[in-house]
Design a protein around this motif. Structure first.
Motif, mmCIF file in Angstrom:
data_model
loop_
_atom_site.group_PDB
_atom_site.id
_atom_site.type_symbol
_atom_site.label_atom_id
_atom_site.label_comp_id
_atom_site.label_asym_id
_atom_site.label_seq_id
_atom_site.Cartn_x
_atom_site.Cartn_y
_atom_site.Cartn_z
ATOM 1 N N ILE A 279 19.071 13.824 19.117
ATOM 2 C CA ILE A 279 20.217 13.272 18.384
ATOM 3 C C ILE A 279 19.869 13.133 16.903
ATOM 4 C CG2 ILE A 279 21.608 11.188 18.056
ATOM 5 C CD1 ILE A 279 21.386 10.776 21.133
ATOM 6 N N PHE A 280 18.676 12.621 16.633
ATOM 7 C CA PHE A 280 18.234 12.449 15.244
ATOM 8 C C PHE A 280 18.282 13.780 14.496
ATOM 9 C CE2 PHE A 280 15.414 12.110 11.694
ATOM 10 C CZ PHE A 280 15.398 10.775 11.316
ATOM 11 N N GLN A 281 17.731 14.815 15.109
ATOM 12 C CA GLN A 281 17.698 16.125 14.456
ATOM 13 C C GLN A 281 19.105 16.670 14.240
ATOM 14 O OE1 GLN A 281 15.266 19.000 16.480
ATOM 15 N NE2 GLN A 281 15.578 20.589 14.959
ATOM 16 N N ALA A 282 19.964 16.503 15.266
ATOM 17 C CA ALA A 282 21.335 17.011 15.158
ATOM 18 C C ALA A 282 22.096 16.344 14.022
ATOM 19 C CB ALA A 282 22.067 16.799 16.484
ATOM 20 N N LEU A 283 21.847 15.059 13.795
ATOM 21 C CA LEU A 283 22.518 14.340 12.713
ATOM 22 C C LEU A 283 21.854 14.587 11.362
ATOM 23 C CD1 LEU A 283 23.192 10.933 14.524
ATOM 24 C CD2 LEU A 283 24.880 12.684 13.934
ATOM 25 N N PHE A 284 20.537 14.614 11.368
ATOM 26 C CA PHE A 284 19.789 14.693 10.114
ATOM 27 C C PHE A 284 20.144 15.936 9.299
ATOM 28 C CE2 PHE A 284 15.926 15.876 7.690
ATOM 29 C CZ PHE A 284 15.853 14.770 6.861
ATOM 30 N N GLU B 297 33.306 12.619 5.683
ATOM 31 C CA GLU B 297 32.609 13.604 6.502
ATOM 32 C C GLU B 297 31.132 13.231 6.565
ATOM 33 O OE1 GLU B 297 32.946 17.457 4.743
ATOM 34 O OE2 GLU B 297 32.187 16.803 2.792
ATOM 35 N N LEU B 298 30.431 13.825 7.501
ATOM 36 C CA LEU B 298 29.019 13.515 7.704
ATOM 37 C C LEU B 298 28.153 14.065 6.581
ATOM 38 C CD1 LEU B 298 27.211 12.107 9.765
ATOM 39 C CD2 LEU B 298 27.074 14.262 11.035
ATOM 40 N N LYS B 299 28.548 15.162 6.010
ATOM 41 C CA LYS B 299 27.787 15.783 4.939
ATOM 42 C C LYS B 299 27.625 14.814 3.761
ATOM 43 C CE LYS B 299 27.831 19.752 1.789
ATOM 44 N NZ LYS B 299 28.594 20.950 1.349
ATOM 45 N N GLY B 300 26.377 14.675 3.316
ATOM 46 C CA GLY B 300 26.091 13.831 2.165
ATOM 47 C C GLY B 300 25.949 12.357 2.462
ATOM 48 N N THR B 301 26.056 11.953 3.715
ATOM 49 C CA THR B 301 25.972 10.533 4.054
ATOM 50 C C THR B 301 24.526 10.063 4.157
ATOM 51 O OG1 THR B 301 26.056 11.034 6.426
ATOM 52 C CG2 THR B 301 28.147 10.521 5.328
ATOM 53 N N LEU C 172 29.646 11.424 16.772
ATOM 54 C CA LEU C 172 29.785 11.560 18.229
ATOM 55 C C LEU C 172 29.806 13.028 18.639
ATOM 56 C CD1 LEU C 172 32.430 8.772 18.956
ATOM 57 C CD2 LEU C 172 29.971 8.693 19.436
ATOM 58 N N LYS C 173 30.441 13.860 17.840
ATOM 59 C CA LYS C 173 30.490 15.296 18.138
ATOM 60 C C LYS C 173 29.089 15.894 18.159
ATOM 61 C CE LYS C 173 32.271 19.692 16.334
ATOM 62 N NZ LYS C 173 33.020 20.332 15.214
ATOM 63 N N GLU C 174 28.264 15.523 17.173
ATOM 64 C CA GLU C 174 26.902 16.045 17.100
ATOM 65 C C GLU C 174 25.996 15.448 18.179
ATOM 66 O OE1 GLU C 174 25.952 18.514 15.226
ATOM 67 O OE2 GLU C 174 27.887 18.658 14.208
ATOM 68 N N ILE D 279 25.200 1.931 20.444
ATOM 69 C CA ILE D 279 26.248 1.651 19.471
ATOM 70 C C ILE D 279 26.264 2.672 18.340
ATOM 71 C CG2 ILE D 279 24.766 0.086 18.146
ATOM 72 C CD1 ILE D 279 27.241 -1.708 17.709
ATOM 73 N N VAL D 280 27.471 2.983 17.882
ATOM 74 C CA VAL D 280 27.689 3.845 16.724
ATOM 75 C C VAL D 280 28.685 3.115 15.821
ATOM 76 C CG1 VAL D 280 28.455 6.110 15.896
ATOM 77 C CG2 VAL D 280 27.381 5.907 18.149
ATOM 78 N N ALA D 281 28.436 3.129 14.513
ATOM 79 C CA ALA D 281 29.335 2.440 13.578
ATOM 80 C C ALA D 281 29.463 3.252 12.290
ATOM 81 C CB ALA D 281 28.803 1.041 13.259
ATOM 82 N N GLY D 282 30.651 3.237 11.725
ATOM 83 C CA GLY D 282 30.899 3.935 10.470
ATOM 84 C C GLY D 282 32.393 4.077 10.257
ATOM 85 N N SER D 283 32.776 4.835 9.237
ATOM 86 C CA SER D 283 34.198 5.122 9.070
ATOM 87 C C SER D 283 34.674 5.971 10.241
ATOM 88 C CB SER D 283 34.437 5.876 7.757
ATOM 89 O OG SER D 283 33.928 7.200 7.839
ATOM 90 N N ALA D 284 35.972 5.975 10.483
ATOM 91 C CA ALA D 284 36.513 6.703 11.636
ATOM 92 C C ALA D 284 36.110 8.174 11.605
ATOM 93 C CB ALA D 284 38.033 6.568 11.676
ATOM 94 N N ARG D 285 36.167 8.802 10.432
ATOM 95 C CA ARG D 285 35.833 10.223 10.340
ATOM 96 C C ARG D 285 34.344 10.474 10.529
ATOM 97 N NH1 ARG D 285 39.583 12.815 5.466
ATOM 98 N NH2 ARG D 285 41.606 12.128 6.290
ATOM 99 N N VAL D 286 33.520 9.599 9.965
ATOM 100 C CA VAL D 286 32.073 9.751 10.124
ATOM 101 C C VAL D 286 31.670 9.546 11.583
ATOM 102 C CG1 VAL D 286 29.832 8.721 9.565
ATOM 103 C CG2 VAL D 286 31.451 9.235 7.742
ATOM 104 N N VAL D 287 32.219 8.524 12.221
ATOM 105 C CA VAL D 287 31.907 8.278 13.633
ATOM 106 C C VAL D 287 32.349 9.459 14.494
ATOM 107 C CG1 VAL D 287 32.520 6.859 15.641
ATOM 108 C CG2 VAL D 287 31.868 5.766 13.492
ATOM 109 N N LYS D 288 33.508 10.006 14.215
ATOM 110 C CA LYS D 288 33.985 11.166 14.969
ATOM 111 C C LYS D 288 33.000 12.326 14.885
ATOM 112 C CE LYS D 288 37.903 14.365 15.426
ATOM 113 N NZ LYS D 288 39.237 14.734 14.883
ATOM 114 N N GLU D 289 32.485 12.591 13.682
ATOM 115 C CA GLU D 289 31.530 13.678 13.509
ATOM 116 C C GLU D 289 30.175 13.342 14.131
ATOM 117 O OE1 GLU D 289 31.134 15.716 9.835
ATOM 118 O OE2 GLU D 289 33.259 15.518 9.306
#
Length: 267
Positions: A171-176, A147-151, A254-256, A242-252
């Motif tokens: 985007i930065f704020q939404a992810l941060f 999950e994105l939390k704690g990454t 992209l959602k944000e 480009i976006v890269a990461g584990s499938a679950r992290v990338v999914k989250e």
């Protein structure tokens, strides 16, 4: 090691030696502006020449696409080398020891071999299609974050596309707010290599060029990383987004990101 990967490693090390020597005399480095917010030095050019010369000794009929010298056509168009001789030029000019040599090989349009070499740390990231990814000869795997939390994510500012700064900062704020932290180190090639090695849990950047992405893309994919564009597709080589990461992290991720994307960023 695959014979062509072996040659790519030799080329990367030759270029890395040039860069490392130049680090000891930065006052002699000549920098010039080649575009808006885009610098090139005599060392970029010398390193790229060394890479091409090393590869041409073994494969004189291959084609090349380089950041500094453009396209060099060869008789055998099935083999195309994609070269960034010094990814992180601004860091290099400022004496910040974080930059890399990036070399990838496409065979009939498909990525087949990749090298990213950090000459300061002596770290060599490599991959051959279907054979996994390595760091200094040892197998590497991506982060297992679910999950994105704690990454810890990595990114690069759109310094060549400052008109996209508002979208980027949104985007930065939404992810941060969902992450432990975000890093901006100044070399997309090393950012991708670090995702492959599990040092970063994810990465995103906009406006990159093929030579910024190619080697890192294969190394990531061979380490189990999902690589997409901002729309979740495979158009990152053309769009540079480009976006890269584990499938679950990338999914989250992209959602944000989705609510803050404009038409130019989803092509």
């Amino acid at each position: 090691m695959h014979p062509m990967l072996n040659i790519a490693v030799r080329a990367a090390r030759n270029a890395g030696n040039i860069i490392a020597r130049a680090c000891e005399q930065l006052d002699l480095v000549v920098a010039e502006q080649k575009g808006a917010n885009d610098l090139v030095t005599n060392i970029d050019k010398e390193a790229e020449q060394a890479i091409i010369a090393t590869i041409q000794k073994s494969y004189p009929d291959h084609c090349f696409v380089g950041e500094e010298f453009g396209v060099i056509t060869g008789e055998n168009s099935d083999y195309q080398w994609i070269i960034d001789p010094l990814d992180g030029t601004t860091n290099f000019i400022k004496g910040i020891p974080h930059f890399a040599v990036s070399i990838a090989l496409k065979v009939k349009g498909k990525l087949d071999q990749a090298v990213i070499y950090d000459p300061i740390r002596g770290e060599l990231f490599t991959a051959s299609k279907g054979a996994g990814a390595q760091l200094n000869g040892y197998r590497i795997r991506s982060s297992k974050a679910k999950e994105l939390k704690g990454t810890v994510l990595a990114t690069g500012f759109p310094f060549k596309q400052k008109h996209q700064m508002d979208a980027y900062m949104n985007i930065f704020q939404a992810l941060f707010v969902h992450t432990a932290d975000i890093r901006r180190a100044g070399s997309a090639a090393l950012d991708l290599a670090y995702v492959a090695a599990g040092r970063h849990d994810g990465f995103w950047e906009m406006g990159l060029k093929p030579w910024d992405i190619a080697a890192g893309q294969l190394i990531c994919q061979e380490a189990g990383v999902l690589v997409t564009d901002f729309a979740g597709g495979n158009n990152y080589e053309n769009s540079g987004n480009i976006v890269a990461g584990s499938a679950r992290v990338v999914k989250e991720m992209l959602k944000e990101m989705r609510p803050h994307l404009n038409d130019a960023l989803t092509r």
